[in-house]
Design a protein around this motif. Sequence first.
Motif, PDB file in Angstrom:
ATOM      1  N   THR A   8       0.719  -1.268  -0.003  1.00  0.00           N
ATOM      2  CA  THR A   8       0.096   0.000   0.002  1.00  0.00           C
ATOM      3  C   THR A   8       0.736   1.206   0.147  1.00  0.00           C
ATOM      4  O   THR A   8       0.337   2.233   0.049  1.00  0.00           O
ATOM      5  N   VAL A  11       5.118   2.660  -4.168  1.00  0.00           N
ATOM      6  CA  VAL A  11       5.131   1.770  -5.215  1.00  0.00           C
ATOM      7  C   VAL A  11       3.778   1.192  -5.717  1.00  0.00           C
ATOM      8  O   VAL A  11       3.279   1.308  -6.808  1.00  0.00           O
ATOM      9  N   ARG A  31      -1.546  -6.052   5.210  1.00  0.00           N
ATOM     10  CA  ARG A  31      -1.632  -7.136   5.975  1.00  0.00           C
ATOM     11  C   ARG A  31      -3.339  -7.274   6.844  1.00  0.00           C
ATOM     12  O   ARG A  31      -3.427  -8.435   6.941  1.00  0.00           O
ATOM     13  N   THR A  68       6.215  -4.654  -1.304  1.00  0.00           N
ATOM     14  CA  THR A  68       6.283  -4.502   0.230  1.00  0.00           C
ATOM     15  C   THR A  68       7.711  -4.191   0.630  1.00  0.00           C
ATOM     16  O   THR A  68       8.541  -4.313  -0.153  1.00  0.00           O
TER      17      THR A  68
HETATM   18  N1  LIG Z   1       9.347   4.246  -2.659  1.00  0.00           N
HETATM   19  C1  LIG Z   1       9.906   4.067  -4.016  1.00  0.00           C
HETATM   20  O1  LIG Z   1      10.066   5.024  -4.791  1.00  0.00           O
HETATM   21  C2  LIG Z   1      10.584   2.609  -4.470  1.00  0.00           C
HETATM   22  C3  LIG Z   1      11.171   2.526  -5.699  1.00  0.00           C
HETATM   23  C4  LIG Z   1      11.738   1.432  -6.348  1.00  0.00           C
HETATM   24  C5  LIG Z   1      11.700   0.274  -5.234  1.00  0.00           C
HETATM   25  N2  LIG Z   1      11.143   0.442  -4.132  1.00  0.00           N
HETATM   26  C6  LIG Z   1      10.853  -0.764  -3.164  1.00  0.00           C
HETATM   27  O2  LIG Z   1       9.544  -1.019  -3.468  1.00  0.00           O
HETATM   28  C7  LIG Z   1       9.273  -1.705  -2.093  1.00  0.00           C
HETATM   29  C8  LIG Z   1       7.869  -0.662  -1.872  1.00  0.00           C
HETATM   30  O3  LIG Z   1       8.202   0.520  -1.434  1.00  0.00           O
HETATM   31  P1  LIG Z   1       7.259   1.463  -0.909  1.00  0.00           P
HETATM   32  O4  LIG Z   1       7.979   2.655  -0.610  1.00  0.00           O
HETATM   33  O5  LIG Z   1       6.074   1.587  -1.897  1.00  0.00           O
HETATM   34  O6  LIG Z   1       6.532   0.816   0.317  1.00  0.00           O
HETATM   35  P2  LIG Z   1       7.204   0.251   1.873  1.00  0.00           P
HETATM   36  O7  LIG Z   1       6.943   1.446   2.854  1.00  0.00           O
HETATM   37  O8  LIG Z   1       8.537   0.046   1.598  1.00  0.00           O
HETATM   38  O9  LIG Z   1       6.400  -0.945   2.068  1.00  0.00           O
HETATM   39  C9  LIG Z   1       4.991  -1.077   2.462  1.00  0.00           C
HETATM   40  C10 LIG Z   1       4.176  -2.383   2.530  1.00  0.00           C
HETATM   41  O10 LIG Z   1       5.086  -3.184   3.480  1.00  0.00           O
HETATM   42  C11 LIG Z   1       4.204  -3.650   4.101  1.00  0.00           C
HETATM   43  N3  LIG Z   1       4.956  -4.140   5.228  1.00  0.00           N
HETATM   44  C12 LIG Z   1       5.505  -3.488   6.163  1.00  0.00           C
HETATM   45  N4  LIG Z   1       5.980  -4.132   7.200  1.00  0.00           N
HETATM   46  C13 LIG Z   1       5.332  -5.444   7.029  1.00  0.00           C
HETATM   47  C14 LIG Z   1       5.486  -6.784   7.776  1.00  0.00           C
HETATM   48  N5  LIG Z   1       6.188  -6.596   8.827  1.00  0.00           N
HETATM   49  N6  LIG Z   1       4.873  -7.691   7.248  1.00  0.00           N
HETATM   50  C15 LIG Z   1       4.208  -7.661   6.035  1.00  0.00           C
HETATM   51  N7  LIG Z   1       4.031  -6.731   5.404  1.00  0.00           N
HETATM   52  C16 LIG Z   1       5.001  -5.517   5.867  1.00  0.00           C
HETATM   53  C17 LIG Z   1       3.056  -2.741   4.564  1.00  0.00           C
HETATM   54  O11 LIG Z   1       1.942  -3.438   4.822  1.00  0.00           O
HETATM   55  P3  LIG Z   1       0.589  -2.731   5.291  1.00  0.00           P
HETATM   56  O12 LIG Z   1      -0.034  -2.215   3.992  1.00  0.00           O
HETATM   57  O13 LIG Z   1      -0.221  -3.779   6.030  1.00  0.00           O
HETATM   58  O14 LIG Z   1       0.805  -1.697   6.094  1.00  0.00           O
HETATM   59  C18 LIG Z   1       2.852  -2.102   2.976  1.00  0.00           C
HETATM   60  O15 LIG Z   1       1.964  -2.745   2.414  1.00  0.00           O
HETATM   61  C19 LIG Z   1      10.020  -1.635  -1.220  1.00  0.00           C
HETATM   62  O16 LIG Z   1      10.733  -2.785  -1.048  1.00  0.00           O
HETATM   63  C20 LIG Z   1      10.992  -0.696  -1.834  1.00  0.00           C
HETATM   64  O17 LIG Z   1      12.408  -0.752  -1.530  1.00  0.00           O
HETATM   65  C21 LIG Z   1      10.535   1.571  -3.750  1.00  0.00           C
END
Ligand SMILES: NC(=O)c1ccc[n+]([C@@H]2O[C@H](COP(=O)([O-])OP(=O)(O)OC[C@H]3O[C@@H](n4cnc5c(N)ncnc54)[C@H](OP(=O)(O)O)[C@@H]3O)[C@@H](O)[C@H]2O)c1
Length: 218
Positions: A8, A11, A31, A68
């Motif tokens: 959520t 990304v 979750r 995630t």
């Molecule tokens: N942000 C960017 O621009 C970017 C760019 C490229 C790649 N990425 C990669 O893409 C991924 C997502 O990044 P993001 O910034 O969108 O979000 P994020 O904050 O890294 O992850 C959010 C998600 O992770 C879940 N989560 C957190 N703790 C958890 C746990 N203990 N068990 C299960 N799920 C858990 C959350 O669940 P809930 O929904 O239940 O809270 C949420 O859906 C990451 O791995 C990041 O490194 C990010």
Amino acid sequence: MKVGILGTGDVGRTLGTAFLELGHKVRMGARARGNEKAATWVKSSGPQASEGSFADAATFGELLVLATLGSSNESAIQLAGPKSFEGKILLDTTNPLDFSKGFPPSLSVGHTDSGGEQVQRLLPGTRVVKVFNTVGHAHMFRPDFPGGPPDMFLCGNDDAAKKTVGELLGQFGWGVIDLGGIEGSRLLEPLCMVWVLHGARSGSWNHAFKMLRRSGAQ
Ligand SMILES: NC(=O)c1ccc[n+]([C@@H]2O[C@H](COP(=O)([O-])OP(=O)(O)OC[C@H]3O[C@@H](n4cnc5c(N)ncnc54)[C@H](OP(=O)(O)O)[C@@H]3O)[C@@H](O)[C@H]2O)c1
């Protein structure tokens, strides 16, 4: 096509909106059902958008996206139920970032293994494609740079899956560079760090990679 997005964060929401704009149906998973970010996203996204648990999203999607927190991949997959991934294409957008010593983060795995390979080992019957991990979310859909479309690196073990993802990337506005098997994640995850470090040092997050080529012999 029905797309299930696990995540959520920025990304998950960016790619969710992109898939909707391309005419797909999207279910975003968290979750727990009723996640605030997911519910707000659904409200602003129209009737083809829905939300639920990780398991709801994984069951719904014909194509799945893992978005995630990298350190939570295993937990999210277990919550979703590995059976629901069987045979499907899974876009692994994650990076195994370790924030324990602050920002910029370091990688928690590398050289001889990678987050992408860990995801593939957790889901042996799933066609995992590492993709979207080397650019910030703001530029994932219809990237607009003066030098023309940037290139998205991807890797994975299933050529047909990579072909499908490559076609999708074309619709998203990317050139595509296939680095081979999922072990290419050992290089793509550090490449994320190049992107992050340049952003941190320059104070700007408006960059993306492009490979320059010329034809003919050397
Ligand atoms: N942000 C960017 O621009 C970017 C760019 C490229 C790649 N990425 C990669 O893409 C991924 C997502 O990044 P993001 O910034 O969108 O979000 P994020 O904050 O890294 O992850 C959010 C998600 O992770 C879940 N989560 C957190 N703790 C958890 C746990 N203990 N068990 C299960 N799920 C858990 C959350 O669940 P809930 O929904 O239940 O809270 C949420 O859906 C990451 O791995 C990041 O490194 C990010």
